[in-house]
Design an enzyme around this catalytic site. Sequence first.
Site, PDB file in Angstrom:
ATOM      1  N   TYR A 142      46.758  22.774  48.420  1.00 30.38           N
ATOM      2  CA  TYR A 142      46.881  23.025  49.858  1.00 30.38           C
ATOM      3  C   TYR A 142      47.120  21.732  50.629  1.00 30.38           C
ATOM      4  CZ  TYR A 142      45.292  27.919  49.994  1.00 30.38           C
ATOM      5  OH  TYR A 142      45.181  29.276  49.886  1.00 30.38           O
ATOM      6  N   LYS A 192      41.242  25.572  35.107  1.00 27.11           N
ATOM      7  CA  LYS A 192      42.318  25.878  34.147  1.00 27.11           C
ATOM      8  C   LYS A 192      42.478  24.633  33.276  1.00 27.11           C
ATOM      9  CE  LYS A 192      45.618  28.518  32.529  1.00 27.11           C
ATOM     10  NZ  LYS A 192      45.344  29.751  31.763  1.00 27.11           N
ATOM     11  N   ASP A 224      41.972  32.519  34.635  1.00 28.21           N
ATOM     12  CA  ASP A 224      42.564  33.818  34.271  1.00 28.21           C
ATOM     13  C   ASP A 224      41.497  34.750  33.720  1.00 28.21           C
ATOM     14  OD1 ASP A 224      42.400  32.055  32.132  1.00 28.21           O
ATOM     15  OD2 ASP A 224      44.300  32.641  31.223  1.00 28.21           O
ATOM     16  N   ASP A 248      40.907  30.798  46.715  1.00 29.10           N
ATOM     17  CA  ASP A 248      41.614  31.693  47.638  1.00 29.10           C
ATOM     18  C   ASP A 248      41.884  33.027  46.945  1.00 29.10           C
ATOM     19  OD1 ASP A 248      43.140  32.474  49.929  1.00 29.10           O
ATOM     20  OD2 ASP A 248      44.947  32.077  48.768  1.00 29.10           O
ATOM     21  N   ASP A 252      39.679  36.940  47.360  1.00 29.62           N
ATOM     22  CA  ASP A 252      40.253  38.235  47.761  1.00 29.62           C
ATOM     23  C   ASP A 252      39.905  39.301  46.723  1.00 29.62           C
ATOM     24  OD1 ASP A 252      41.460  37.205  50.042  1.00 29.62           O
ATOM     25  OD2 ASP A 252      43.363  38.232  49.680  1.00 29.62           O
TER      26      ASP A 252
HETATM   27  C1  IPM Z   1      42.016  32.364  53.493  1.00 24.46           C
HETATM   28  C2  IPM Z   1      43.448  32.590  53.899  1.00 24.46           C
HETATM   29  C3  IPM Z   1      44.077  31.251  54.221  1.00 24.46           C
HETATM   30  C4  IPM Z   1      43.998  30.396  52.970  1.00 24.46           C
HETATM   31  C5  IPM Z   1      45.504  31.339  54.760  1.00 24.46           C
HETATM   32  C6  IPM Z   1      45.611  32.224  55.962  1.00 24.46           C
HETATM   33  C7  IPM Z   1      46.074  29.965  55.054  1.00 24.46           C
HETATM   34  O1  IPM Z   1      44.121  33.274  52.903  1.00 24.46           O
HETATM   35  O2  IPM Z   1      41.243  31.844  54.325  1.00 24.46           O
HETATM   36  O3  IPM Z   1      41.666  32.728  52.373  1.00 24.46           O
HETATM   37  O4  IPM Z   1      44.873  30.494  52.102  1.00 24.46           O
HETATM   38  O5  IPM Z   1      43.063  29.619  52.857  1.00 24.46           O
HETATM   39 MG    MG Z   2      42.892  33.907  51.292  1.00 22.00          MG
END
Ligand code: IPM
Ligand code: MG
Length: 358
Positions: A142, A192, A224, A248, A252
């Site tokens: 990032y 990884k 993975d 990240d 999710d």
């Molecule tokens: C998160 C989001 C952000 C990230 C995006 C919106 C830049 O997905 O906070 O997880 O990738 O960190």
């Molecule tokens: Mg995210």
Amino acid sequence: MEKNIAVIKGDGIGPEIVNEAIKVMDKVAEKYGHKFNYTEVLMGGIAIDTVGVPLPQETIDKCLASDSVLLGAVGGPKWDKGEGKMRPEAGLLGIRGALKLFANIRPAKLLKPLASACPLKTDITDQGLDLVIVRELIGGAYFGEKKTYVNENGEKTASDLMIYSDHEIERICRVAFDMAKKRRGKVTSVDKANVLDSSRLWREVSHRVAAEYPDVEFSDMLVDNTAMQLVRNPAQFDVIVTENLFGDILSDEASMITGSLGMIPSASLGEGSLGLYEPIHGSAPDIAGQNKANPIATILSAAMMLRYSFDMGKEADAIEAAVDKALEAGLRTGDIMSEGMTLVSCSEMGDRIAGFID
Ligand code: IPM
Ligand code: MG
């Protein structure tokens, strides 16, 4: 106590969900004798539209001068065509960097009243699901060097450097181990290391830190395999610590298996007590302005703010208990609606949760 909070409502459903969190915080302030002062600042698409950049310097300055920052969500299709630096997301990355918030805490817990929304089989969820992802937030791909150029063959080429230095890994590992000590005493470090040099350094440093925490159970897991284990046997995890991009993706996944992205709060912390608190979901432009969004992740983010930045543990507990009560009472926004439950709007959910604060 009196606290100054910078508020970034952002784009899409951001303003609606933040308003509900403020409603609940004000109820807490009233009940517990605190005063919260809010200063609204611009970031994201609305900042691009209003002042021409996703993260105005004034926003950074006001956030730095405050005790904590509450954020709704940024982004939307309107700004998707902008180049890297002119996207709303650049504002989010910029504020994380400017406030030096290197530790992102993302809890994923299966709430009993929402168990039916969990996509995993009951024999898996019966084992429980209560984990925290500690994601490194201002390093890796990032924040490493980015290049888009035409290579020697005349072909468009792009790269993002995944880079970590020793101290960046050490400090995030410490956050994870300290957290594990207050929970079930288990850290899984995700990397990884079979492919990436940055992961091999990660492994070396995490083992060094682990040696200082003999009472915490520690193991490594490849990313993975972790993605697979999260759906196969999530009960094995307590605290997961990992680098930015892996965190990240895995966060999710972890939030989805709890049943709703709309439920998961997050805290981004640095060395001091100033933190940035935001739901992990996005700005949901498709339902923006319709009073349909689920404000719970933002309300729970406010609870994390009280706990981590203001050291108001019982006030944070009160918010979390109020959310549980609202769910137990059968109140649901559209995203978590199921048969026999009562569908409520974003603002009704906020009203009811505020009403359950005691
Ligand atoms: C998160 C989001 C952000 C990230 C995006 C919106 C830049 O997905 O906070 O997880 O990738 O960190
Ligand atoms: Mg995210």
